[in-house]
Design a protein around this motif. Structure first.
Motif, PDB file in Angstrom:
ATOM      1  N   ASP A  13       0.635  -1.240   0.106  1.00 62.30           N
ATOM      2  CA  ASP A  13      -0.014  -0.048   0.100  1.00 62.30           C
ATOM      3  C   ASP A  13       0.875   1.233   0.023  1.00 62.30           C
ATOM      4  O   ASP A  13       1.764   1.401   0.860  1.00 62.30           O
ATOM      5  CB  ASP A  13      -0.891  -0.022   1.240  1.00 62.30           C
ATOM      6  CG  ASP A  13      -1.860   1.333   1.370  1.00 62.30           C
ATOM      7  OD1 ASP A  13      -1.427   2.149   2.227  1.00 62.30           O
ATOM      8  OD2 ASP A  13      -2.672   1.119   0.401  1.00 62.30           O
ATOM      9  N   ALA A  14       0.481   2.191  -0.919  1.00 64.73           N
ATOM     10  CA  ALA A  14       1.501   3.300  -1.064  1.00 64.73           C
ATOM     11  C   ALA A  14       1.536   4.181   0.280  1.00 64.73           C
ATOM     12  O   ALA A  14       2.461   4.997   0.542  1.00 64.73           O
ATOM     13  CB  ALA A  14       0.916   4.194  -2.164  1.00 64.73           C
ATOM     14  N   THR A  15       0.316   4.278   0.786  1.00 67.09           N
ATOM     15  CA  THR A  15       0.036   5.092   2.150  1.00 67.09           C
ATOM     16  C   THR A  15       1.038   4.395   3.095  1.00 67.09           C
ATOM     17  O   THR A  15       1.854   5.423   3.955  1.00 67.09           O
ATOM     18  CB  THR A  15      -1.252   5.213   2.470  1.00 67.09           C
ATOM     19  OG1 THR A  15      -2.119   5.956   1.549  1.00 67.09           O
ATOM     20  CG2 THR A  15      -1.337   6.011   3.601  1.00 67.09           C
ATOM     21  N   THR A  16       1.061   3.465   3.197  1.00 66.09           N
ATOM     22  CA  THR A  16       1.825   2.421   4.266  1.00 66.09           C
ATOM     23  C   THR A  16       3.310   2.396   3.975  1.00 66.09           C
ATOM     24  O   THR A  16       4.201   2.826   4.983  1.00 66.09           O
ATOM     25  CB  THR A  16       1.424   1.012   4.233  1.00 66.09           C
ATOM     26  OG1 THR A  16      -0.072   0.939   4.558  1.00 66.09           O
ATOM     27  CG2 THR A  16       2.420   0.171   5.420  1.00 66.09           C
ATOM     28  N   ARG A  17       3.614   2.453   2.589  1.00 61.71           N
ATOM     29  CA  ARG A  17       5.026   2.685   2.305  1.00 61.71           C
ATOM     30  C   ARG A  17       5.509   3.987   2.558  1.00 61.71           C
ATOM     31  O   ARG A  17       6.784   4.244   3.453  1.00 61.71           O
ATOM     32  CB  ARG A  17       5.374   2.361   0.729  1.00 61.71           C
ATOM     33  CG  ARG A  17       4.972   0.828   0.320  1.00 61.71           C
ATOM     34  CD  ARG A  17       5.734   0.810  -0.790  1.00 61.71           C
ATOM     35  NE  ARG A  17       4.980   1.487  -2.143  1.00 61.71           N
ATOM     36  CZ  ARG A  17       4.080   0.874  -2.591  1.00 61.71           C
ATOM     37  NH1 ARG A  17       3.488  -0.220  -2.448  1.00 61.71           N
ATOM     38  NH2 ARG A  17       3.376   1.635  -3.683  1.00 61.71           N
ATOM     39  N   LEU A  18       4.668   5.088   2.326  1.00 61.24           N
ATOM     40  CA  LEU A  18       5.300   6.438   2.564  1.00 61.24           C
ATOM     41  C   LEU A  18       5.254   6.843   4.159  1.00 61.24           C
ATOM     42  O   LEU A  18       6.341   7.308   4.589  1.00 61.24           O
ATOM     43  CB  LEU A  18       4.311   7.320   1.934  1.00 61.24           C
ATOM     44  CG  LEU A  18       4.398   8.983   2.009  1.00 61.24           C
ATOM     45  CD1 LEU A  18       5.751   9.192   1.347  1.00 61.24           C
ATOM     46  CD2 LEU A  18       3.407   9.671   1.284  1.00 61.24           C
ATOM     47  N   ALA A  19       4.541   6.307   4.865  1.00 61.73           N
ATOM     48  CA  ALA A  19       4.324   6.531   6.361  1.00 61.73           C
ATOM     49  C   ALA A  19       5.616   5.784   6.657  1.00 61.73           C
ATOM     50  O   ALA A  19       6.340   6.188   7.607  1.00 61.73           O
ATOM     51  CB  ALA A  19       3.022   5.968   6.855  1.00 61.73           C
ATOM     52  N   ALA A  20       6.044   4.591   6.400  1.00 58.36           N
ATOM     53  CA  ALA A  20       7.221   4.092   6.820  1.00 58.36           C
ATOM     54  C   ALA A  20       8.618   4.707   6.632  1.00 58.36           C
ATOM     55  O   ALA A  20       9.421   4.851   7.469  1.00 58.36           O
ATOM     56  CB  ALA A  20       7.429   2.481   6.411  1.00 58.36           C
ATOM     57  N   LEU A  41      12.230  14.558   1.159  1.00 61.95           N
ATOM     58  CA  LEU A  41      12.014  13.005   0.535  1.00 61.95           C
ATOM     59  C   LEU A  41      11.592  13.555  -0.773  1.00 61.95           C
ATOM     60  O   LEU A  41      10.707  13.864  -1.126  1.00 61.95           O
ATOM     61  CB  LEU A  41      10.933  12.373   1.470  1.00 61.95           C
ATOM     62  CG  LEU A  41      10.490  11.001   0.831  1.00 61.95           C
ATOM     63  CD1 LEU A  41      11.795  10.278   0.570  1.00 61.95           C
ATOM     64  CD2 LEU A  41       9.262  10.531   1.347  1.00 61.95           C
ATOM     65  N   ILE A  42      12.561  13.021  -1.608  1.00 60.72           N
ATOM     66  CA  ILE A  42      12.424  12.967  -3.130  1.00 60.72           C
ATOM     67  C   ILE A  42      11.743  11.576  -3.602  1.00 60.72           C
ATOM     68  O   ILE A  42      12.674  10.269  -3.346  1.00 60.72           O
ATOM     69  CB  ILE A  42      13.463  13.515  -3.766  1.00 60.72           C
ATOM     70  CG1 ILE A  42      13.891  14.620  -3.326  1.00 60.72           C
ATOM     71  CG2 ILE A  42      13.295  13.247  -5.328  1.00 60.72           C
ATOM     72  CD1 ILE A  42      15.552  14.963  -3.946  1.00 60.72           C
ATOM     73  N   ALA A  43      10.647  11.349  -3.874  1.00 61.41           N
ATOM     74  CA  ALA A  43      10.053  10.058  -4.385  1.00 61.41           C
ATOM     75  C   ALA A  43      10.682   9.618  -5.933  1.00 61.41           C
ATOM     76  O   ALA A  43      10.124  10.344  -6.636  1.00 61.41           O
ATOM     77  CB  ALA A  43       8.693   9.895  -4.246  1.00 61.41           C
ATOM     78  N   PRO A  55      -1.285   7.216  -6.390  1.00 65.64           N
ATOM     79  CA  PRO A  55      -1.506   7.126  -4.498  1.00 65.64           C
ATOM     80  C   PRO A  55      -0.537   7.753  -4.014  1.00 65.64           C
ATOM     81  O   PRO A  55      -1.177   8.186  -2.908  1.00 65.64           O
ATOM     82  CB  PRO A  55      -1.196   5.601  -5.007  1.00 65.64           C
ATOM     83  CG  PRO A  55      -1.455   5.126  -6.294  1.00 65.64           C
ATOM     84  CD  PRO A  55      -1.183   5.935  -6.856  1.00 65.64           C
ATOM     85  N   LEU A  56       0.598   7.820  -4.178  1.00 70.84           N
ATOM     86  CA  LEU A  56       1.659   8.680  -3.330  1.00 70.84           C
ATOM     87  C   LEU A  56       1.228  10.101  -3.321  1.00 70.84           C
ATOM     88  O   LEU A  56       1.153  10.687  -2.368  1.00 70.84           O
ATOM     89  CB  LEU A  56       3.199   8.503  -3.924  1.00 70.84           C
ATOM     90  CG  LEU A  56       3.873   7.248  -3.658  1.00 70.84           C
ATOM     91  CD1 LEU A  56       5.150   7.295  -4.135  1.00 70.84           C
ATOM     92  CD2 LEU A  56       3.764   7.123  -2.194  1.00 70.84           C
ATOM     93  N   ILE A  57       0.911  10.736  -4.384  1.00 68.32           N
ATOM     94  CA  ILE A  57       0.209  12.168  -4.261  1.00 68.32           C
ATOM     95  C   ILE A  57      -1.053  12.109  -3.357  1.00 68.32           C
ATOM     96  O   ILE A  57      -1.119  13.128  -2.684  1.00 68.32           O
ATOM     97  CB  ILE A  57      -0.176  12.550  -5.873  1.00 68.32           C
ATOM     98  CG1 ILE A  57       1.234  12.791  -6.797  1.00 68.32           C
ATOM     99  CG2 ILE A  57      -0.640  14.000  -5.840  1.00 68.32           C
ATOM    100  CD1 ILE A  57       0.937  12.968  -8.262  1.00 68.32           C
ATOM    101  N   ALA A  58      -1.734  11.325  -3.566  1.00 71.36           N
ATOM    102  CA  ALA A  58      -3.012  11.297  -2.657  1.00 71.36           C
ATOM    103  C   ALA A  58      -2.658  11.193  -1.297  1.00 71.36           C
ATOM    104  O   ALA A  58      -3.477  11.846  -0.453  1.00 71.36           O
ATOM    105  CB  ALA A  58      -3.755  10.193  -3.148  1.00 71.36           C
ATOM    106  N   ALA A  59      -1.328  10.426  -1.062  1.00 74.86           N
ATOM    107  CA  ALA A  59      -0.994  10.583   0.269  1.00 74.86           C
ATOM    108  C   ALA A  59      -0.148  11.434   0.866  1.00 74.86           C
ATOM    109  O   ALA A  59       0.044  11.477   2.160  1.00 74.86           O
ATOM    110  CB  ALA A  59      -0.317   9.164   0.506  1.00 74.86           C
ATOM    111  N   GLY A  60       0.036  12.471   0.127  1.00 74.10           N
ATOM    112  CA  GLY A  60       0.401  13.857   0.630  1.00 74.10           C
ATOM    113  C   GLY A  60       1.838  13.839  -0.048  1.00 74.10           C
ATOM    114  O   GLY A  60       2.620  15.032   0.176  1.00 74.10           O
ATOM    115  N   GLN A  61       2.526  13.017  -0.875  1.00 76.39           N
ATOM    116  CA  GLN A  61       3.946  13.240  -1.162  1.00 76.39           C
ATOM    117  C   GLN A  61       3.749  14.362  -2.342  1.00 76.39           C
ATOM    118  O   GLN A  61       2.741  14.229  -3.374  1.00 76.39           O
ATOM    119  CB  GLN A  61       4.558  12.099  -1.708  1.00 76.39           C
ATOM    120  CG  GLN A  61       5.731  12.260  -2.243  1.00 76.39           C
ATOM    121  CD  GLN A  61       6.916  12.580  -1.306  1.00 76.39           C
ATOM    122  OE1 GLN A  61       6.768  12.241   0.070  1.00 76.39           O
ATOM    123  NE2 GLN A  61       7.930  13.273  -1.684  1.00 76.39           N
TER     124      GLN A  61
END
Length: 232
Positions: A13-20, A41-43, A55-61
């Motif tokens: 899950d993108a949100t979980t990866r980003l949070a980690a 953080l540069i994705a 999904p990463l954009i939606a999660a706030g990145q």
């Protein structure tokens, strides 16, 4: 879980990866006595398409990195139109004949490494009326197969950039693979201090925590956020 294991087996899950990843940035910054907001953080989304990125954009990145100008031109204009506060960084090698395209598209360039590219970027920035902050990429391990300015040539290139009105905000490196990166990160930090530069673009999925401990201001994380890159 170590950074390497995170890179090898990221959550789905993108949100979980980003949070980690963000949590590890916070932890590493705290251990170094730094503020986590001082680490960008540069994705790194190279080879990944919009379905993986949104999904990463939606999660706030909001900060993303690409290796190639053409690939970025193909996918980012539409993504940026939908989310105007995206900041796009070029983290791969740049050919001089692509300088104008890079200046038009990217907000930061991490791969300034030679006088010919500097001249091309200076002309492109003057023509576009747009100053794009740059990192000087250093061949920190003196590896023949890698791009980057020789360590001995860095001061001269920075001086030339300042004379050409090309904004240099820091140094960037990719340490040799399969060796302890800490000495290379420490050397890059020393070089930056000697040149009066505060920016340090260093650290990727397997070593960004070490990089943060040694002063990284920008970490370039791909696999830990997106999983393994698609095979060609």
């Amino acid at each position: 879980m170590s950074p390497a294991s995170l890179a090898n087996d990221p959550p789905h899950d993108a949100t979980t990866r980003l949070a980690a990843v963000r949590n590890r940035i916070i932890r590493s910054a705290a251990l170094a006595g730094r503020k986590p907001q001082d680490v960008t953080l540069i994705a790194v989304s190279k080879t990944h398409g919009a379905p993986d990125i949104t999904p990463l954009i939606a999660a706030g990145q909001r900060v993303f990195g690409e290796n190639r100008v053409q690939e970025a031109q193909d996918k980012w204009p539409a993504l940026c139109a939908a989310t105007p506060d995206i900041s796009l960084h070029l983290v791969g090698q740049l050919q001089s004949n692509k300088a104008a395209d890079a200046v038009a598209l990217f907000d930061v360039i991490h791969s300034l490494d030679r006088p010919s590219l500097l001249n091309a970027l200076a002309k492109a920035m003057a023509s576009a009326g747009r100053q794009v902050p740059c990192f000087v990429q250093v061949n920190i391990g003196a590896e023949e197969q890698k791009g980057g300015c020789r360590i001995a040539d860095v001061p001269a290139l920075i001086m030339q950039a300042r004379e050409a009105d090309v904004p240099v905000i820091g140094l960037m490196c990719v340490p040799p693979a399969d060796v302890e990166p800490a000495p290379y990160f420490a050397l890059l930090g020393k070089m930056a201090r000697e040149e009066g530069l505060s920016g340090l673009s260093m650290g990727m999925s397997g070593d960004y925590e070490t990089a943060i401990m040694l002063g990284a201001t920008h970490v370039r994380v791909g696999t830990a956020l997106f999983g393994s890159r698609p095979k060609a």
